[in-house]
Design a protein around this motif. Sequence first.
Motif, PDB file in Angstrom:
ATOM      1  N   GLY A 105       1.206  -0.927   0.116  1.00 37.58           N
ATOM      2  CA  GLY A 105      -0.245   0.104  -0.434  1.00 37.58           C
ATOM      3  C   GLY A 105       0.751   1.005  -0.147  1.00 37.58           C
ATOM      4  O   GLY A 105       0.942   2.297  -0.484  1.00 37.58           O
ATOM      5  N   GLN A 106       1.823   1.408   0.480  1.00 41.04           N
ATOM      6  CA  GLN A 106       2.932   2.399   0.528  1.00 41.04           C
ATOM      7  C   GLN A 106       3.915   2.692  -0.537  1.00 41.04           C
ATOM      8  O   GLN A 106       2.810   3.925  -1.265  1.00 41.04           O
ATOM      9  CB  GLN A 106       3.667   2.407   1.892  1.00 41.04           C
ATOM     10  CG  GLN A 106       3.906   2.187   3.204  1.00 41.04           C
ATOM     11  CD  GLN A 106       4.805   1.943   4.317  1.00 41.04           C
ATOM     12  OE1 GLN A 106       5.858   2.269   4.384  1.00 41.04           O
ATOM     13  NE2 GLN A 106       4.584   0.820   4.772  1.00 41.04           N
ATOM     14  N   LEU A 145       2.326   3.712   6.687  1.00 42.12           N
ATOM     15  CA  LEU A 145       1.008   3.455   5.429  1.00 42.12           C
ATOM     16  C   LEU A 145       0.573   4.106   6.088  1.00 42.12           C
ATOM     17  O   LEU A 145      -0.055   5.527   5.378  1.00 42.12           O
ATOM     18  CB  LEU A 145       0.155   2.090   5.467  1.00 42.12           C
ATOM     19  CG  LEU A 145      -0.688   1.973   5.149  1.00 42.12           C
ATOM     20  CD1 LEU A 145      -0.373   2.094   3.658  1.00 42.12           C
ATOM     21  CD2 LEU A 145      -2.040   0.830   4.659  1.00 42.12           C
TER      22      LEU A 145
END
Length: 225
Positions: A63-64, A139
């Motif tokens: 996700g990052q 995140l």
Amino acid sequence: MTVLKRYCLFICGIFFMALGIALIIQSFLGTSPISSVPYILSFRYPITLGGFTFIVNMLFIIGQIFILRRQFQYIQFLQIPMTLIFSCFIDLAMLLFSLIQPENYLFKLLLLFIGCALLGLGVTLQVIGNVVMMSGEGLVNAIAMQWKFNFGYTKIAFDVSLVIIALTLSLIYFGEIRGIREGTVISAFLVGSMVRVYLPRLSYPDEHGNLIFCLPFFKKRLNVK
């Protein structure tokens, strides 16, 4: 502090975090928000809590990368081995505390508070070590950076989202709520307070503003605040 000392401090922080999470779970009053999804999944599938912790945190790293793209710093790939160590520590801690089966509610609360204290200590040592973010915080930081959100509020929203996902999975899999109780709410508020208590007592800033680890007794001898 040297880089080696910072990494050692960071890994010690991971270890105390794992102890705290395991003790919170063994209080049977819920789990911490960051472990809520792996905990529910570990009920349903034949994979340990540590194993699911690693899998979920890998999704956080993906996700990052997706959010930050070219802004994602290569040093943050160190989150992968750190998460692996963290996951192993969690399984070890769960094994160490597996014989604890509290029946008295006051004893459960005591275990919960000790677990929160250990978790808060672990987070504090990671902050002082300051070498890399754990993937959950990474995140949150990526979301806050990309959309110019306040980190603190984003962290709260992130933790609430994890608990909601865990509750949903529990209802889907079992038709009832498992693993999410009053201890989850208590830990969400108490751990941050613990960090605020520990941080000024276990560190002091150097001339560059970097935090230096120091026990309270030695701080008095060094005459630092």
